[in-house]
Scaffold this motif. Structure first.
Motif, PDB file in Angstrom:
ATOM      1  N   LEU A 160     -10.662   0.644  -0.572  1.00 55.33           N
ATOM      2  CA  LEU A 160      -9.701   0.572  -1.667  1.00 55.33           C
ATOM      3  C   LEU A 160      -9.256   1.970  -2.069  1.00 55.33           C
ATOM      4  N   ALA A 161     -10.210   2.911  -2.149  1.00 58.45           N
ATOM      5  CA  ALA A 161      -9.866   4.290  -2.509  1.00 58.45           C
ATOM      6  C   ALA A 161      -8.930   4.893  -1.473  1.00 58.45           C
ATOM      7  N   ASP A 162      -9.190   4.634  -0.192  1.00 61.37           N
ATOM      8  CA  ASP A 162      -8.313   5.134   0.871  1.00 61.37           C
ATOM      9  C   ASP A 162      -6.914   4.549   0.745  1.00 61.37           C
ATOM     10  N   ARG A 163      -6.831   3.268   0.495  1.00 57.14           N
ATOM     11  CA  ARG A 163      -5.512   2.615   0.369  1.00 57.14           C
ATOM     12  C   ARG A 163      -4.745   3.163  -0.829  1.00 57.14           C
ATOM     13  N   LEU A 164      -5.441   3.400  -1.941  1.00 59.80           N
ATOM     14  CA  LEU A 164      -4.784   3.960  -3.117  1.00 59.80           C
ATOM     15  C   LEU A 164      -4.293   5.375  -2.844  1.00 59.80           C
ATOM     16  N   LYS A 169       0.398   8.933  -1.750  1.00 57.97           N
ATOM     17  CA  LYS A 169       1.145   9.865  -0.905  1.00 57.97           C
ATOM     18  C   LYS A 169       2.553   9.330  -0.629  1.00 57.97           C
ATOM     19  N   ARG A 170       2.626   8.009  -0.389  1.00 62.96           N
ATOM     20  CA  ARG A 170       3.938   7.408  -0.090  1.00 62.96           C
ATOM     21  C   ARG A 170       4.870   7.516  -1.292  1.00 62.96           C
ATOM     22  N   THR A 171       4.316   7.387  -2.455  1.00 67.45           N
ATOM     23  CA  THR A 171       5.159   7.423  -3.654  1.00 67.45           C
ATOM     24  C   THR A 171       5.360   8.832  -4.165  1.00 67.45           C
ATOM     25  N   GLY A 172       4.672   9.805  -3.554  1.00 67.90           N
ATOM     26  CA  GLY A 172       4.866  11.200  -3.915  1.00 67.90           C
ATOM     27  C   GLY A 172       3.998  11.639  -5.082  1.00 67.90           C
ATOM     28  N   ASP A 173       3.050  10.862  -5.480  1.00 69.01           N
ATOM     29  CA  ASP A 173       2.175  11.255  -6.606  1.00 69.01           C
ATOM     30  C   ASP A 173       1.033  12.111  -6.135  1.00 69.01           C
TER      31      ASP A 173
END
Length: 173
Positions: A160-164, A169-173
């Motif tokens: 779950l931590a990896d997916r978050l 990264k995809r959203t640029g945060d």
């Protein structure tokens, strides 16, 4: 299995101590602490140990149901059974069998002597009862009461931590 491995199986069943079983089976004392656990991982040895335990359980008529039943009887044993109506401790031979079979961890008694020092009898002055809470814990573990688990493993949090992190990264945060 080799004869030495077969001997390890026999020795392991004595006390379930892999290191000591390895030593008694003829493995080096110097390396037994590593060799014992390694032998337990051997598929053939593990199967032989399981089979021997099943056979021993059938011979003794002691299985998980017997243990759970015994624990339940011990947990429900009434201390009042050890005392007379006047509050005196009964002689051990008058105690219910369950108390004589291990519920009492110790007894202090006092001897009675006449004026010349000759023993005329004895009486119990103190009873130390074995750990009844431990019996309840064992019962709880057997029937799956989660409150008695020593360690709770939570799985899936690393993924779950990896997916978050990837999502961030995809959203640029």
């Amino acid at each position: 299995m080799t004869p030495k491995q077969e001997q390890f199986v026999r020795e392991y069943l004595i006390d379930l101590n892999a290191t000591q079983a390895a030593i008694r089976a003829g493995y080096s004392e110097r390396t037994a602490h590593a060799q014992g656990p390694r032998l337990l991982e051997n598929v053939e040895i593990a199967a032989a140990i399981r089979a021997a335990k099943v056979e021993r359980s059938e011979e003794t008529k002691i299985d998980a149901a017997w243990v759970l039943n015994r624990l339940a009887i011990e947990a429900q044993a009434d201390m009042a059974d050890l005392y007379t109506e006047t509050g005196a401790i009964k002689p051990v031979h008058e105690w219910p069998l369950i108390w004589r079979q291990g519920l009492v961890a110790g007894i202090k008694h006092q001897e009675l002597r006449d004026s010349e020092g000759n023993r005329t009898g004895e009486f119990i002055v103190d009873i130390k009862v074995s750990d009844r809470i431990r019996r309840l814990e064992l019962i709880g573990k057997h029937i799956g009461v989660k409150a008695f688990e020593e360690q709770v493993n939570v799985t899936g949090l690393d993924a779950l931590a990896d997916r978050l992190a990837r999502a961030a990264k995809r959203t640029g945060d």
